[in-house]
Design a protein around this motif. Structure first.
Motif, mmCIF file in Angstrom:
data_model
loop_
_atom_site.group_PDB
_atom_site.id
_atom_site.type_symbol
_atom_site.label_atom_id
_atom_site.label_comp_id
_atom_site.label_asym_id
_atom_site.label_seq_id
_atom_site.Cartn_x
_atom_site.Cartn_y
_atom_site.Cartn_z
ATOM 1 N N VAL A 179 76.527 -21.773 -68.071
ATOM 2 C CA VAL A 179 76.062 -23.225 -68.184
ATOM 3 C C VAL A 179 75.441 -23.168 -69.146
ATOM 4 N N GLU A 180 75.591 -23.974 -70.373
ATOM 5 C CA GLU A 180 74.876 -24.051 -71.451
ATOM 6 C C GLU A 180 74.016 -25.407 -71.442
ATOM 7 N N SER A 181 72.842 -25.267 -72.061
ATOM 8 C CA SER A 181 72.120 -26.674 -72.276
ATOM 9 C C SER A 181 70.947 -26.407 -73.493
ATOM 10 N N GLY A 182 70.334 -27.487 -73.770
ATOM 11 C CA GLY A 182 69.541 -27.574 -74.737
ATOM 12 C C GLY A 182 69.765 -28.321 -75.858
ATOM 13 N N GLY A 183 71.149 -28.456 -76.242
ATOM 14 C CA GLY A 183 71.564 -29.126 -77.485
ATOM 15 C C GLY A 183 71.108 -30.754 -77.725
ATOM 16 N N GLY A 184 71.419 -31.072 -78.707
ATOM 17 C CA GLY A 184 71.126 -32.424 -79.134
ATOM 18 C C GLY A 184 71.094 -32.977 -80.602
ATOM 19 N N LEU A 185 70.501 -33.993 -81.028
ATOM 20 C CA LEU A 185 70.493 -34.356 -82.260
ATOM 21 C C LEU A 185 69.307 -34.049 -82.948
ATOM 22 N N VAL A 186 69.261 -33.436 -84.041
ATOM 23 C CA VAL A 186 67.945 -32.981 -84.764
ATOM 24 C C VAL A 186 68.017 -33.094 -86.161
ATOM 25 N N GLN A 187 67.100 -33.287 -86.808
ATOM 26 C CA GLN A 187 67.202 -33.785 -88.506
ATOM 27 C C GLN A 187 67.250 -32.270 -88.978
ATOM 28 N N PRO A 188 67.629 -32.329 -90.433
ATOM 29 C CA PRO A 188 67.606 -31.020 -91.012
ATOM 30 C C PRO A 188 66.225 -30.571 -90.949
ATOM 31 N N GLY A 189 66.320 -29.094 -91.015
ATOM 32 C CA GLY A 189 65.046 -28.538 -90.939
ATOM 33 C C GLY A 189 64.214 -28.558 -89.644
ATOM 34 N N GLY A 190 64.818 -29.024 -88.566
ATOM 35 C CA GLY A 190 64.289 -29.084 -87.158
ATOM 36 C C GLY A 190 64.718 -27.748 -86.424
ATOM 37 N N SER A 191 64.360 -27.784 -85.213
ATOM 38 C CA SER A 191 64.686 -26.834 -84.299
ATOM 39 C C SER A 191 65.001 -27.078 -82.919
ATOM 40 N N LEU A 192 65.832 -26.121 -82.209
ATOM 41 C CA LEU A 192 66.179 -26.361 -81.033
ATOM 42 C C LEU A 192 66.473 -25.055 -80.261
ATOM 43 N N ARG A 193 66.075 -25.087 -78.959
ATOM 44 C CA ARG A 193 66.579 -24.057 -78.132
ATOM 45 C C ARG A 193 67.357 -23.901 -76.972
ATOM 46 N N LEU A 194 68.478 -23.251 -77.301
ATOM 47 C CA LEU A 194 69.296 -23.186 -76.207
ATOM 48 C C LEU A 194 69.067 -22.231 -75.132
#
Length: 113
Positions: free
Chosen positions: A5-20
């Motif tokens: 079960v994956e989570s943590g995605g979303g919409l982010v601007q170029p140069g931004g960060s996310l943690r999945l």
């Protein structure tokens, strides 16, 4: 059989960060290599990061230096820290064993201004 079960995605601007994050069920998690894969529209699914059960890590050239994979065997969880995101990182991201065995629903990552 292991399920993911994956989570943590979303919409982010170029140069931004996310943690999945990826929670895996099943008792065999700790004995396998784990990977993050991604599939962009119209493209084949590709493996972008791998961590073995002993902690050896490899990355695809396209994400090297920007993404960091880690795992917590006690929690049956694998993570993907994504920094300096680019529009070409837009894809559905999946975690799985390496080699893969069955797929979860994935989590959408969209990098756009």
């Amino acid at each position: 059989q292991v399920q993911f079960v994956e989570s943590g995605g979303g919409l982010v601007q170029p140069g931004g960060s996310l943690r999945l994050s990826c929670a895996a069920s099943g008792s065999i998690f700790s004995i396998y290599s784990m990977g993050w894969y991604r599939q962009a529209p119209g493209k084949q699914r590709e493996l972008v990061a791998v961590v073995t059960r002993d902690g050896v890590i490899n990355y695809a050239d396209s994400v090297k230096g920007r993404f960091t994979i880690s795992r917590d065997n006690a929690k049956n969880t694998v993570y993907l820290q994504m920094n300096s995101l680019k529009p070409e990182d837009t894809a559905v991201y999946y975690c799985n064993l390496v080699p893969a065995a069955g797929w979860g629903q994935g989590t959408q990552v969209t990098v756009s201004s």
